[in-house]
Design an enzyme around this catalytic site. Structure first.
Site, short mmCIF file in Angstrom:
data_model
loop_
_atom_site.label_atom_id
_atom_site.label_comp_id
_atom_site.label_asym_id
_atom_site.label_seq_id
_atom_site.Cartn_x
_atom_site.Cartn_y
_atom_site.Cartn_z
N ARG A 28 -4.41 11.46 -2.18
CA ARG A 28 -3.88 11.92 -0.90
C ARG A 28 -2.51 11.33 -0.56
O ARG A 28 -1.60 12.06 -0.17
CB ARG A 28 -4.84 11.54 0.25
CG ARG A 28 -5.98 12.47 0.46
CD ARG A 28 -7.21 11.71 0.88
NE ARG A 28 -7.65 10.91 -0.24
CZ ARG A 28 -8.47 11.37 -1.19
NH1 ARG A 28 -8.98 12.55 -1.08
NH2 ARG A 28 -8.80 10.62 -2.22
N THR A 29 -2.38 10.03 -0.67
CA THR A 29 -1.16 9.40 -0.15
C THR A 29 0.05 9.83 -0.97
O THR A 29 1.07 10.25 -0.41
CB THR A 29 -1.32 7.87 -0.16
OG1 THR A 29 -2.55 7.54 0.46
CG2 THR A 29 -0.19 7.19 0.59
N LYS A 43 6.76 -4.33 -19.21
CA LYS A 43 7.58 -5.18 -20.09
C LYS A 43 7.90 -6.51 -19.43
O LYS A 43 8.65 -7.32 -19.96
CB LYS A 43 8.90 -4.47 -20.42
CG LYS A 43 8.75 -3.12 -21.09
CD LYS A 43 10.14 -2.50 -21.28
CE LYS A 43 10.04 -1.00 -21.47
NZ LYS A 43 11.35 -0.35 -21.28
N ARG A 55 2.80 1.96 -3.49
CA ARG A 55 1.44 1.39 -3.42
C ARG A 55 1.34 0.33 -4.49
O ARG A 55 1.77 0.53 -5.63
CB ARG A 55 0.38 2.47 -3.65
CG ARG A 55 -1.03 1.89 -3.76
CD ARG A 55 -2.10 2.95 -3.74
NE ARG A 55 -2.22 3.52 -2.41
CZ ARG A 55 -3.14 4.43 -2.07
NH1 ARG A 55 -4.00 4.85 -2.99
NH2 ARG A 55 -3.21 4.91 -0.85
N HIS A 77 -2.60 -0.36 5.18
CA HIS A 77 -2.26 1.02 4.80
C HIS A 77 -1.78 1.70 6.09
O HIS A 77 -2.47 2.54 6.66
CB HIS A 77 -3.51 1.70 4.23
CG HIS A 77 -3.26 2.99 3.50
ND1 HIS A 77 -2.06 3.67 3.55
CD2 HIS A 77 -4.08 3.73 2.72
CE1 HIS A 77 -2.16 4.76 2.81
NE2 HIS A 77 -3.37 4.82 2.30
N1 CP Z 1 -6.75 7.62 1.89
C1 CP Z 1 -6.07 7.31 0.77
O1 CP Z 1 -5.25 6.38 0.73
O2 CP Z 1 -6.35 8.12 -0.29
P1 CP Z 1 -5.72 7.97 -1.73
O3 CP Z 1 -6.19 6.65 -2.30
O4 CP Z 1 -6.21 9.16 -2.51
O5 CP Z 1 -4.22 7.97 -1.58
#
Ligand code: CP
Length: 307
Positions: free
Chosen positions: A56-57, A86, A107, A135
């Site tokens: 999703r993100t 590396k 991320r 998040h």
């Molecule tokens: N909700 C969320 O962060 O989903 P993903 O891990 O798929 O990005």
């Protein structure tokens, strides 16, 4: 918060005015998508740098940039397919990528990685999840979803359920909810993954009412929002510890029966059995609509960061 956003690193940096503005802009972005998108950022490039898995993100940020006319570069597996493998440091990677693009969405597995990236970045960095830390963009879309589904955020009762220790979305959502009046949070978690002390301390400091409970059915009766989360298997040091937490709290027909008719179920997703598939047919199951809101919210956020 100033009129513009630069880095988006954590939920505590957002104030009520900025949240209101972002939610209004998200509504506008929904219209932009309906009308075929925009060319507003045709001269801009977004980098997505994902050291951890995501559906999703990453894809909603990439879709958001495309819908705004921009271009996207990046890697969905930066741990293996960037020069991190590396031995390149995160700081060096960010210094380099800052020269290639106008905005970085990252991320990472480590708590605090986004803050570290921001110390050397010359373009905005958006934290798309840092280990078991935060998040913030998920919390933004969660609040947007509550606003759209319930019609208000002030005065809500929300039950946060599941892996509250490792679940970065509940940390960010708890912090962000401190911007609203008369909110009450019920935390329901297995004993080995309870809500961290630092989150509770922040809620106390900000005067937000909360309780910890082990009775899911009881809290479901009074909740406006039932916010379920996955037990994050990848963050446990042993299978034994994971198994102590897994399967303890599931949203099923009994929970639906306990819930009010005007309440909703949210989940940041992915799910791994903690919401039964049969629940999806209930109109109170709002988690797929919630994920869709991520697109509009992230378009609004990109616009704010690049303006
Ligand atoms: N909700 C969320 O962060 O989903 P993903 O891990 O798929 O990005």
């Amino acid at each position: 918060m100033s009129d513009t956003l630069f880095h988006v690193l954590g939920a505590k940096q957002f104030d009520r005015a900025t949240l209101d503005e972002l939610f209004a802009a998200s509504g506008e972005m929904e219209r932009v998508v309906r009308e075929g998108g925009s060319t507003r950022f045709s001269n801009k490039i977004l980098t997505t740098l994902f050291f951890e898995a995501s559906t999703r993100t990453r894809l909603s940020f990439e879709s958001a940039m495309h819908r705004l006319g921009g271009r996207v570069i990046g890697t969905e597996n930066a741990a293996q397919f960037s020069s991190a493998i590396k031995g390149e440091t995160l700081e060096d990677t960010i210094r380099i990528v800052s020269g290639y693009s106008d905005l970085i969405v990252m991320r990472h597995t480590e708590i605090g990685a986004a803050q570290l990236a921001a110390t050397v970045a010359t373009v905005p960095v958006i934290n798309a999840g840092d280990g078991a830390g935060e998040h913030p963009t998920q919390a933004l879309l969660d609040l947007l979803s509550i606003q759209k589904e319930i019609g208000r955020i002030d005065g809500i009762r929300i039950a946060m359920i599941g892996d509250l220790a490792n679940g970065r979305t509940v940390h960010s959502l708890s912090y962000m909810l401190t911007n609203y009046r008369n909110v009450h949070i019920d935390f329901v978690a297995p004993d080995n993954v309870r809500i961290p002390l630092e989150v509770k301390r922040y809620l106390v400091e900000k005067g937000v009412s909360f309780e910890e409970s082990s009775d899911l059915l009881k809290v479901a009766e009074t909740a406006d929002v039932v916010y379920q989360t996955r037990i994050q298997k990848e963050r446990f040091f042993s299978l034994e510890e994971y198994e102590k937490a897994a399967g303890k709290y599931t949203i099923d027909g009994a929970v639906l029966d306990a819930m009010r008719s005007d309440s909703i179920i949210l989940h940041p997703l992915p799910r791994a059995g903690e919401i039964e598939a049969s629940v999806d047919r209930d109109p109170r199951a709002a988690y797929f609509r919630q994920a869709q809101n991520g697109l509009y919210l992230r378009m609004a956020l990109i616009e704010k960061c690049l303006s």
